[in-house]
Design a protein around this motif. Structure first.
Motif, short mmCIF file in Angstrom:
data_model
loop_
_atom_site.label_atom_id
_atom_site.label_comp_id
_atom_site.label_asym_id
_atom_site.label_seq_id
_atom_site.Cartn_x
_atom_site.Cartn_y
_atom_site.Cartn_z
N LEU A 85 0.83 -1.20 0.00
CA LEU A 85 0.00 0.00 0.00
C LEU A 85 0.87 1.26 0.00
CD1 LEU A 85 -3.05 0.40 -0.05
CD2 LEU A 85 -2.99 0.71 2.43
N ALA A 86 1.92 1.27 0.82
CA ALA A 86 2.82 2.43 0.87
C ALA A 86 3.54 2.60 -0.46
CB ALA A 86 3.82 2.25 2.00
N PHE A 87 4.02 1.50 -1.03
CA PHE A 87 4.71 1.57 -2.32
C PHE A 87 3.77 2.08 -3.40
CE2 PHE A 87 5.99 -0.30 -6.36
CZ PHE A 87 7.33 0.03 -6.42
N CYS A 88 2.52 1.61 -3.38
CA CYS A 88 1.54 2.02 -4.38
C CYS A 88 1.25 3.51 -4.28
CB CYS A 88 0.26 1.21 -4.19
SG CYS A 88 -1.12 1.76 -5.19
N ILE A 89 1.05 4.01 -3.07
CA ILE A 89 0.73 5.43 -2.87
C ILE A 89 1.87 6.31 -3.34
CG2 ILE A 89 0.31 7.19 -1.11
CD1 ILE A 89 -1.21 5.04 0.47
N VAL A 90 3.10 5.96 -2.96
CA VAL A 90 4.27 6.77 -3.34
C VAL A 90 4.48 6.74 -4.85
CG1 VAL A 90 6.77 6.96 -3.15
CG2 VAL A 90 5.41 6.52 -1.11
N THR A 91 4.45 5.55 -5.43
CA THR A 91 4.74 5.41 -6.86
C THR A 91 3.65 6.03 -7.72
OG1 THR A 91 5.93 3.35 -6.38
CG2 THR A 91 5.35 3.78 -8.67
N ALA A 92 2.40 5.74 -7.40
CA ALA A 92 1.29 6.32 -8.17
C ALA A 92 1.25 7.83 -8.01
CB ALA A 92 -0.03 5.70 -7.73
N GLY A 93 1.49 8.33 -6.80
CA GLY A 93 1.52 9.78 -6.58
C GLY A 93 2.62 10.45 -7.37
N LEU A 94 3.82 9.87 -7.33
CA LEU A 94 4.95 10.43 -8.09
C LEU A 94 4.66 10.41 -9.58
CD1 LEU A 94 7.86 11.51 -8.01
CD2 LEU A 94 8.65 9.13 -8.11
N THR A 95 4.08 9.31 -10.06
CA THR A 95 3.76 9.20 -11.49
C THR A 95 2.78 10.27 -11.93
OG1 THR A 95 4.12 6.80 -11.47
CG2 THR A 95 2.77 7.69 -13.25
N MET A 96 1.72 10.49 -11.15
CA MET A 96 0.71 11.46 -11.54
C MET A 96 1.22 12.89 -11.46
SD MET A 96 -1.58 9.56 -12.60
CE MET A 96 -2.57 10.97 -13.11
N ILE A 97 2.00 13.21 -10.44
CA ILE A 97 2.56 14.57 -10.32
C ILE A 97 3.45 14.88 -11.52
CG2 ILE A 97 4.15 16.01 -9.00
CD1 ILE A 97 3.07 14.64 -6.47
N LEU A 98 4.37 13.96 -11.84
CA LEU A 98 5.27 14.18 -12.97
C LEU A 98 4.51 14.19 -14.30
CD1 LEU A 98 8.33 11.98 -11.91
CD2 LEU A 98 8.13 14.48 -11.85
N SER A 99 3.49 13.33 -14.41
CA SER A 99 2.72 13.29 -15.66
C SER A 99 1.97 14.59 -15.90
CB SER A 99 1.73 12.12 -15.62
OG SER A 99 2.41 10.88 -15.54
N ILE A 100 1.39 15.16 -14.85
CA ILE A 100 0.70 16.45 -14.99
C ILE A 100 1.68 17.55 -15.38
CG2 ILE A 100 -0.55 18.23 -13.71
CD1 ILE A 100 -1.86 15.95 -12.10
N LEU A 101 2.85 17.55 -14.75
CA LEU A 101 3.87 18.55 -15.09
C LEU A 101 4.32 18.41 -16.54
CD1 LEU A 101 6.07 18.52 -11.85
CD2 LEU A 101 4.45 20.28 -12.58
N PHE A 102 4.57 17.19 -16.98
CA PHE A 102 4.98 16.97 -18.37
C PHE A 102 3.86 17.36 -19.34
CE2 PHE A 102 8.35 13.98 -16.80
CZ PHE A 102 9.41 14.64 -17.40
N ALA A 103 2.61 17.09 -18.97
CA ALA A 103 1.49 17.45 -19.83
C ALA A 103 1.40 18.97 -20.00
CB ALA A 103 0.19 16.90 -19.25
N VAL A 104 1.63 19.71 -18.91
CA VAL A 104 1.61 21.17 -18.98
C VAL A 104 2.77 21.67 -19.85
CG1 VAL A 104 1.86 23.28 -17.62
CG2 VAL A 104 0.44 21.42 -16.76
#
Length: 309
Positions: A85-104
Motif C-alpha cells: 500500500l505504501a509503495f503504491c501510494i508513493v509510486t502512483a503519486g509520483l507518477t501522476m505529479i510528474l505526468s501532470i507537469l509533463f502534460a503542462v
C-alpha cells in the motif's frame, strides 16, 4: 395494409436497436471466457485445499474460510500488505505529479519541443519491459554501472554499493523510479490530450482577464482534465498495487525476497513456488477486493455522470 406496414416499421426499428448489442456480443463473450472463468475458478479455489496433489487429479477438499483465516492471521501478510500500500501510494503519486507537469510542458512547448517530447515519451512507452529492466540493472550495477560511478565522482560513498541488496529502501527506490519512468508516457499523453481539448476562446478570455499561465493551468486546464486525471490515477493505483514483473526481476538480481515482497510477488511465491494454490487464490481474492475498494470512488463518479446524462 396500414397495420402490416406499421408492424414492419416497428420490427425494423427493433432490429436496428439490436445491432449494437450484436456487434458487442463477440467481445463480451471473449472477455467472459478469458477473464470471467479464471476469476470464478480462483474464487472457488480460495475455499479449497488446492495443492500439488490436486494438480495431478486428486479432488480438492473444501475448507471453508480456513484459507482466509490463515492469511488474515499471518503477520507477514500484513507486513506485505502495508508495504504494498505504501509503495503504491508513493509510486502512483509520483507518477501522476510528474505526468501532470509533463502534460503542462507539452501544452506550452513550441512545435519542435512538443514533437521531441512526444517522440521521447512514445519511445519510452514502446520499449519492451524486460529490455528496459536490463538497461536499469546495468545503470545501477555495483561495479560497472554509471550511477555508482557518477555518484562516487561527486563524493558519495557508493563505490561497489548494491542498490538492490544493500537495503529494502534502496530496492524500492529503484523499483519506484523504474515503474514511474515506464508509466509516465501513457498518463502524460492522456492528460495532455484532455487539456488540449479546451477551446481556444476560453484560454483567450482568461488571458484577457490578465490571468497568468499558472492561473490558467490551475483554474482552467486542470479542471477540464479532471475526469482523465481521476481515471489515470485509479488505473495507476490498480497497476502499482498489483505490480509483479519489475519486482520479481529485480529480486532475481539481488533483492532479498522476504524483505521486498509485494502482494503480486507474494501471491506468485505462495502459489507457483510453494504449490499452495488455495492460499494463493484467497490472496488474489483479497487483492481484488482491495482494488475494488480503492476504485470505488471513481466508479461512483462514473455512475453519477451516467445518471446526469
Amino acid at each position: 395494409m396500414a397495420h402490416n406496414s406499421s408492424t414492419q416499421v416497428r420490427w425494423v426499428r427493433r432490429k436496428r436497436k439490436m445491432v449494437p448489442y450484436l456487434l458487442m456480443a463477440p467481445g463480451i463473450i471473449a472477455v467472459l471466457v478469458a477473464v470471467g472463468y479464471p476469476m470464478v475458478k480462483q474464487f472457488i479455489m480460495s475455499f479449497q485445499k488446492f495443492g500439488l496433489a490436486q494438480q495431478f487429479g486428486k479432488s480438492a477438499p473444501w475448507v471453508g474460510l480456513d484459507n482466509y483465516k490463515t492469511i488474515l492471521t499471518d503477520t507477514y501478510f500484513w507486513q506485505v500488505f502495508g508495504r504494498s500500500l505504501a509503495f503504491c501510494i508513493v509510486t502512483a503519486g509520483l507518477t501522476m505529479i510528474l505526468s501532470i507537469l509533463f502534460a503542462v510542458v507539452l501544452l506550452h512547448a513550441g512545435g519542435f519541443g512538443r514533437g521531441f517530447l512526444n517522440s521521447t515519451l512514445i519511445v519510452v512507452w514502446g520499449m519492451p519491459l524486460l529490455a528496459s529492466l536490463t538497461v536499469w540493472q546495468w545503470l545501477i550495477d555495483p561495479n560497472y554501472g554509471p550511477v555508482n560511478y557518477v555518484l562516487t565522482k561527486l563524493g558519495a560513498d557508493v563505490d561497489g554499493y548494491n542498490w538492490l541488496s544493500g537495503s529494502p529502501w534502496t530496492f524500492f527506490a529503484v523499483a519506484s523510479l523504474l515503474i514511474t519512468w515506464a508509466s509516465i508516457p501513457m498518463a502524460t499523453i492522456s492528460i495532455y490530450a484532455a487539456m488540449a481539448q479546451v477551446p481556444g476562446e476560453v484560454i483567450e478570455a482568461a488571458d484577457m482577464d490578465s490571468a497568468t499561465n499558472a492561473q490558467i493551468t490551475r483554474y482552467v486546464l486542470l479542471p477540464s482534465a479532471g475526469p482523465i486525471i481521476a481515471l489515470m490515477t485509479v488505473l495507476q493505483v490498480i497497476w502499482d498495487l498489483k505490480v509483479f514483473t519489475q519486482i520479481y526481476v529485480l529480486q532475481q538480481s539481488g533483492g532479498v525476497t522476504t524483505e521486498t515482497n509485494l502482494l503480486g510477488t507474494y501471491v506468485f511465491q505462495t502459489g507457483i513456488a510453494q504449490g499452495n494454490y488455495g492460499i494463493a487464490s484467497a490472496l488474489a481474492t483479497v487483492i481484488l477486493v482491495l482494488t475494488l475498494l480503492l476504485s470505488a470512488g471513481y466508479i461512483r463518479m462514473l455512475l453519477r455522470q451516467g445518471d446526469a446524462a
